[in-house]
Design a protein around this motif. Structure first.
Motif, PDB file in Angstrom:
ATOM      1  N   VAL A  57      24.364  69.165  34.748  1.00  0.00           N
ATOM      2  CA  VAL A  57      25.233  67.859  34.647  1.00  0.00           C
ATOM      3  C   VAL A  57      26.436  67.994  35.401  1.00  0.00           C
ATOM      4  O   VAL A  57      27.552  66.892  35.988  1.00  0.00           O
ATOM      5  CB  VAL A  57      25.400  67.931  33.244  1.00  0.00           C
ATOM      6  N   THR A  58      27.261  68.781  35.449  1.00  0.00           N
ATOM      7  CA  THR A  58      28.447  69.836  35.678  1.00  0.00           C
ATOM      8  C   THR A  58      28.375  68.812  37.749  1.00  0.00           C
ATOM      9  O   THR A  58      29.209  68.613  37.995  1.00  0.00           O
ATOM     10  CB  THR A  58      28.607  70.992  35.347  1.00  0.00           C
ATOM     11  N   ILE A  59      27.522  69.960  38.313  1.00  0.00           N
ATOM     12  CA  ILE A  59      26.943  69.798  40.021  1.00  0.00           C
ATOM     13  C   ILE A  59      27.044  68.082  39.487  1.00  0.00           C
ATOM     14  O   ILE A  59      27.556  67.589  40.601  1.00  0.00           O
ATOM     15  CB  ILE A  59      26.343  70.506  40.185  1.00  0.00           C
ATOM     16  N   ALA A  60      26.111  67.775  38.960  1.00  0.00           N
ATOM     17  CA  ALA A  60      26.169  65.924  39.631  1.00  0.00           C
ATOM     18  C   ALA A  60      27.556  65.160  39.268  1.00  0.00           C
ATOM     19  O   ALA A  60      27.706  64.569  40.003  1.00  0.00           O
ATOM     20  CB  ALA A  60      25.174  65.680  38.647  1.00  0.00           C
ATOM     21  N   SER A  61      28.468  65.691  38.114  1.00  0.00           N
ATOM     22  CA  SER A  61      29.719  65.403  37.909  1.00  0.00           C
ATOM     23  C   SER A  61      31.230  65.127  38.995  1.00  0.00           C
ATOM     24  O   SER A  61      31.519  64.515  39.461  1.00  0.00           O
ATOM     25  CB  SER A  61      30.362  65.057  36.842  1.00  0.00           C
ATOM     26  N   MET A  62      30.567  66.605  39.770  1.00  0.00           N
ATOM     27  CA  MET A  62      31.160  66.601  41.019  1.00  0.00           C
ATOM     28  C   MET A  62      30.652  66.267  42.318  1.00  0.00           C
ATOM     29  O   MET A  62      31.655  65.864  42.095  1.00  0.00           O
ATOM     30  CB  MET A  62      31.359  68.097  40.690  1.00  0.00           C
ATOM     31  N   VAL A  63      29.340  66.133  42.732  1.00  0.00           N
ATOM     32  CA  VAL A  63      28.616  65.455  43.211  1.00  0.00           C
ATOM     33  C   VAL A  63      29.561  63.454  43.407  1.00  0.00           C
ATOM     34  O   VAL A  63      30.208  63.284  44.305  1.00  0.00           O
ATOM     35  CB  VAL A  63      26.959  64.998  43.681  1.00  0.00           C
ATOM     36  N   GLN A  64      30.142  63.139  42.330  1.00  0.00           N
ATOM     37  CA  GLN A  64      30.111  62.049  41.836  1.00  0.00           C
ATOM     38  C   GLN A  64      31.879  61.745  42.514  1.00  0.00           C
ATOM     39  O   GLN A  64      32.231  60.558  43.169  1.00  0.00           O
ATOM     40  CB  GLN A  64      29.955  61.562  40.660  1.00  0.00           C
ATOM     41  N   GLY A  65      32.537  62.519  42.322  1.00  0.00           N
ATOM     42  CA  GLY A  65      33.712  62.525  42.318  1.00  0.00           C
ATOM     43  C   GLY A  65      34.279  63.235  43.245  1.00  0.00           C
ATOM     44  O   GLY A  65      35.330  62.240  44.194  1.00  0.00           O
ATOM     45  N   GLU A  66      33.234  63.866  44.523  1.00  0.00           N
ATOM     46  CA  GLU A  66      33.858  64.078  46.007  1.00  0.00           C
ATOM     47  C   GLU A  66      33.183  63.765  47.060  1.00  0.00           C
ATOM     48  O   GLU A  66      33.660  63.268  47.567  1.00  0.00           O
ATOM     49  CB  GLU A  66      32.649  65.118  46.268  1.00  0.00           C
ATOM     50  N   ALA A  67      31.713  63.213  46.990  1.00  0.00           N
ATOM     51  CA  ALA A  67      31.006  62.428  47.829  1.00  0.00           C
ATOM     52  C   ALA A  67      31.931  60.618  47.825  1.00  0.00           C
ATOM     53  O   ALA A  67      32.433  59.490  47.397  1.00  0.00           O
ATOM     54  CB  ALA A  67      30.057  61.790  47.610  1.00  0.00           C
ATOM     55  N   ASP A  68      32.112  60.580  49.239  1.00  0.00           N
ATOM     56  CA  ASP A  68      32.221  59.251  50.138  1.00  0.00           C
ATOM     57  C   ASP A  68      31.350  57.818  49.487  1.00  0.00           C
ATOM     58  O   ASP A  68      32.313  56.629  49.134  1.00  0.00           O
ATOM     59  CB  ASP A  68      33.039  59.068  51.581  1.00  0.00           C
ATOM     60  N   ASN A  69      30.427  57.851  49.882  1.00  0.00           N
ATOM     61  CA  ASN A  69      29.393  57.187  49.328  1.00  0.00           C
ATOM     62  C   ASN A  69      28.122  57.856  49.113  1.00  0.00           C
ATOM     63  O   ASN A  69      27.707  59.079  49.461  1.00  0.00           O
ATOM     64  CB  ASN A  69      29.205  56.069  50.942  1.00  0.00           C
ATOM     65  N   THR A  70      26.971  56.731  48.517  1.00  0.00           N
ATOM     66  CA  THR A  70      25.811  57.826  48.361  1.00  0.00           C
ATOM     67  C   THR A  70      25.155  58.405  48.919  1.00  0.00           C
ATOM     68  O   THR A  70      24.287  59.250  48.386  1.00  0.00           O
ATOM     69  CB  THR A  70      25.180  56.392  47.363  1.00  0.00           C
ATOM     70  N   GLU A  71      24.976  58.202  50.757  1.00  0.00           N
ATOM     71  CA  GLU A  71      24.241  59.264  51.322  1.00  0.00           C
ATOM     72  C   GLU A  71      24.627  59.985  51.665  1.00  0.00           C
ATOM     73  O   GLU A  71      23.804  60.992  52.118  1.00  0.00           O
ATOM     74  CB  GLU A  71      24.378  57.766  52.737  1.00  0.00           C
ATOM     75  N   ASP A  72      25.930  60.786  51.220  1.00  0.00           N
ATOM     76  CA  ASP A  72      26.461  62.124  51.182  1.00  0.00           C
ATOM     77  C   ASP A  72      26.407  62.799  49.903  1.00  0.00           C
ATOM     78  O   ASP A  72      26.165  64.588  50.036  1.00  0.00           O
ATOM     79  CB  ASP A  72      28.019  61.661  51.558  1.00  0.00           C
ATOM     80  N   MET A  73      25.953  62.134  49.236  1.00  0.00           N
ATOM     81  CA  MET A  73      25.565  63.015  48.033  1.00  0.00           C
ATOM     82  C   MET A  73      24.661  64.159  48.287  1.00  0.00           C
ATOM     83  O   MET A  73      25.180  65.903  47.068  1.00  0.00           O
ATOM     84  CB  MET A  73      25.096  62.080  46.885  1.00  0.00           C
ATOM     85  N   ALA A  74      23.818  64.086  48.216  1.00  0.00           N
ATOM     86  CA  ALA A  74      22.747  64.952  48.063  1.00  0.00           C
ATOM     87  C   ALA A  74      23.394  66.314  49.303  1.00  0.00           C
ATOM     88  O   ALA A  74      23.363  67.521  49.268  1.00  0.00           O
ATOM     89  CB  ALA A  74      21.766  64.444  49.257  1.00  0.00           C
ATOM     90  N   LYS A  75      24.252  65.324  50.422  1.00  0.00           N
ATOM     91  CA  LYS A  75      24.479  66.772  51.187  1.00  0.00           C
ATOM     92  C   LYS A  75      25.717  67.954  50.390  1.00  0.00           C
ATOM     93  O   LYS A  75      25.877  69.152  50.838  1.00  0.00           O
ATOM     94  CB  LYS A  75      25.726  66.286  52.988  1.00  0.00           C
ATOM     95  N   VAL A  76      26.799  66.696  49.759  1.00  0.00           N
ATOM     96  CA  VAL A  76      27.373  67.483  49.261  1.00  0.00           C
ATOM     97  C   VAL A  76      26.792  69.035  48.235  1.00  0.00           C
ATOM     98  O   VAL A  76      28.295  69.538  48.024  1.00  0.00           O
ATOM     99  CB  VAL A  76      28.025  66.086  48.247  1.00  0.00           C
ATOM    100  N   ALA A  77      26.147  67.819  47.503  1.00  0.00           N
ATOM    101  CA  ALA A  77      25.534  68.643  45.989  1.00  0.00           C
ATOM    102  C   ALA A  77      24.621  70.932  47.011  1.00  0.00           C
ATOM    103  O   ALA A  77      25.153  71.460  45.923  1.00  0.00           O
ATOM    104  CB  ALA A  77      24.619  67.941  45.959  1.00  0.00           C
ATOM    105  N   ARG A  78      24.292  70.376  47.581  1.00  0.00           N
ATOM    106  CA  ARG A  78      24.479  71.127  48.621  1.00  0.00           C
ATOM    107  C   ARG A  78      25.315  72.100  49.172  1.00  0.00           C
ATOM    108  O   ARG A  78      24.937  73.489  49.117  1.00  0.00           O
ATOM    109  CB  ARG A  78      23.381  70.549  49.720  1.00  0.00           C
ATOM    110  N   VAL A  79      26.362  71.774  49.908  1.00  0.00           N
ATOM    111  CA  VAL A  79      27.672  72.554  49.680  1.00  0.00           C
ATOM    112  C   VAL A  79      28.147  73.447  48.158  1.00  0.00           C
ATOM    113  O   VAL A  79      28.172  74.732  48.191  1.00  0.00           O
ATOM    114  CB  VAL A  79      28.075  72.048  50.205  1.00  0.00           C
ATOM    115  N   ILE A  80      27.406  72.623  46.769  1.00  0.00           N
ATOM    116  CA  ILE A  80      27.831  73.291  45.930  1.00  0.00           C
ATOM    117  C   ILE A  80      26.854  74.381  45.722  1.00  0.00           C
ATOM    118  O   ILE A  80      27.447  75.625  45.201  1.00  0.00           O
ATOM    119  CB  ILE A  80      28.052  72.342  44.824  1.00  0.00           C
ATOM    120  N   TYR A  81      25.384  73.857  46.201  1.00  0.00           N
ATOM    121  CA  TYR A  81      25.056  75.035  45.988  1.00  0.00           C
ATOM    122  C   TYR A  81      24.718  75.916  46.454  1.00  0.00           C
ATOM    123  O   TYR A  81      25.067  77.532  45.964  1.00  0.00           O
ATOM    124  CB  TYR A  81      23.541  74.551  45.762  1.00  0.00           C
ATOM    125  N   ASN A  82      25.551  75.924  48.229  1.00  0.00           N
ATOM    126  CA  ASN A  82      25.285  76.849  48.965  1.00  0.00           C
ATOM    127  C   ASN A  82      26.537  78.375  47.931  1.00  0.00           C
ATOM    128  O   ASN A  82      26.526  79.151  48.448  1.00  0.00           O
ATOM    129  CB  ASN A  82      24.950  76.379  50.074  1.00  0.00           C
TER     130      ASN A  82
END
Length: 422
Positions: free
Chosen positions: A261-286
């Motif tokens: 849930v915390t990661i999802a909240s950071m993805v929401q706060g960081e991604a410029d658009n919905t298309e980039d969200m999965a990539k932002v999530a991957r950066v966080i996990y990496n």
């Protein structure tokens, strides 16, 4: 001639009696075969049968066609319906995602329309009604015609609902509820703190609803309370995470459900658009996998209670558990309330080796696993920002375009900069 009733012996045809032979055939002579059927007669009989069958098919088909045509000419049975605009007042809530049948049932249950069929027919026959009934609570009258009820429902101005945008923080939602319910400022926040046990939060949230106030439109009636709305939001969030089987997925990703849930909240706060969200999530996990600090501006913004595109070197040294420049791992709680797309990105991150990203300008977010490439991208970001001195330094929560990964550049304290990472 012998009288068989009085003469001993076996009667012809009796079991064991000799078989009577036809006259004129010597004993032991072969029996004559019956005459073979006339082939001309057989063909004539078959032709007659086929002709009769064809007539049955033709006339039967014609009859069926005629019956179908007659059925088509008949009007559908009339649906029970009231006339006029109705009397009195009644509030009917339309939940998000409700279809015509569900809405019609609610109207009948509250005495607004006479039948579900009358309402659904009116709605399906109106091009203006298609997809226009918004979630919310509508003030209607009882015993209205289906057309009159529909006219009120298709006007968004009549929908008394509270819409929570994706990424809003808890304090923003508390303020919106106070305003919607005409409550004194701070009422909802106090209710969340004092009645947190009533909200249905998971135990690991420790009474904090942040991350579980799902963004959607909620119905509001005259009887709705702040706790009612908070409970609806928490319940909806629980359904969203259960829908993705998030707890199992989180374990597979090496996280707890609360971490996801915390990661999802950071993805929401960081991604410029919905298309980039999965990539932002991957950066966080990496970065988590490499025990690298996340270094996200959005977490500092949360700690400071603000939303901005700029983060200074001084701010990257902020003494806060939400400062992901100083502390490795996840912040102690979610930093906002993620929507559906952000949750999906956290549950199913893109595949890639990226360790850095920066949104140079809206619509241009660059991902890389190279520190040197990230430095060049951040330099371009700073150049773009410097060329727009009149640009607003803030953005609405969850829409920041200044997301970046890395450590500070070493510029003088107080200088706005996008960190470069290292």
């Amino acid at each position: 001639m012998t009288d068989q009733d009085f003469t001993p012996g076996l009667t012809p045809g009796h079991l064991g009696a000799p078989v009577l032979e036809p006259e004129g055939r010597p004993p032991g002579a072969p029996r004559p075969r019956p005459d073979a059927p006339d082939p001309h007669r057989r063909r004539n009989g078959l032709a007659c049968g086929l002709t009769a069958l064809a007539l049955v098919v033709v006339f039967g088909g014609a009859g069926l066609t005629g019956y179908t045509w007659l059925q088509g000419q008949q009007k559908p049975p009339a649906a029970a319906d009231y006339t006029g605009a109705g009397t009195g007042n009644v509030q009917v809530s339309v939940p998000e995602g409700a279809g015509l049948t569900q809405i019609a049932s609610a109207l009948v249950r509250n005495g607004v329309v006479a039948s579900s069929l009358a309402f659904t027919r009116a709605a399906k026959g109106s091009a203006a009604a298609a997809g226009r009934i918004q979630p919310g609570t509508y003030t209607l009258k009882q015993r209205m015609s289906a057309a009159a009820a529909l006219a009120i429902l298709v006007d968004p101005a009549n929908a008394n609902g509270l819409t929570i945008p994706e990424g809003w923080r808890g304090n923003q939602i508390f303020t919106a509820i106070d305003k919607k319910l005409s409550l004194p400022e701070g009422t909802t926040q106090r209710a969340a703190q004092e009645q947190g046990a009533e909200l249905g939060l998971p135990e690991f949230a420790k009474g904090s609803p942040e991350g579980y106030l799902f963004p959607a439109t909620y119905s509001v009636t005259d009887e709705t309370t702040a706790v009612d709305l908070l409970k609806q939001m928490v319940e909806r969030a629980g359904k969203e995470f259960a829908r993705d089987d998030a707890e199992v997925v989180a374990q597979n990703l090496g996280q707890s459900l609360y971490g996801l849930v915390t990661i999802a909240s950071m993805v929401q706060g960081e991604a410029d658009n919905t298309e980039d969200m999965a990539k932002v999530a991957r950066v966080i996990y990496n970065r988590l996998a490499k025990n690298m600090p996340l270094q996200l501006d959005s977490t500092i913004n949360y700690a400071l209670g603000r939303s901005t595109l700029n983060t200074t070197v001084t701010e990257t040294k902020l003494d806060s558990p939400y400062n992901t420049y100083l502390h490795t791992g996840l912040p102690p709680t979610p930093i906002g309330n993620p929507g559906r797309q952000a949750i999906m990105a956290a549950v199913d991150p893109a595949q890639g080796d990226w360790l850095y990203f920066v949104t140079v300008k809206p619509g241009d977010t660059r991902f890389t696993d190279s520190f040197e490439v990230q430095q060049r991208n951040v330099a371009e970001f700073n150049a773009v920002r410097a060329a727009q001195p009149s640009a607003s330094a803030s953005a609405s929560a969850g829409a920041s375009a200044g997301a970046s990964e890395g450590a500070a550049t070493g510029q003088p304290a107080g200088t706005p900069t996008a960190p470069t990472g290292q």
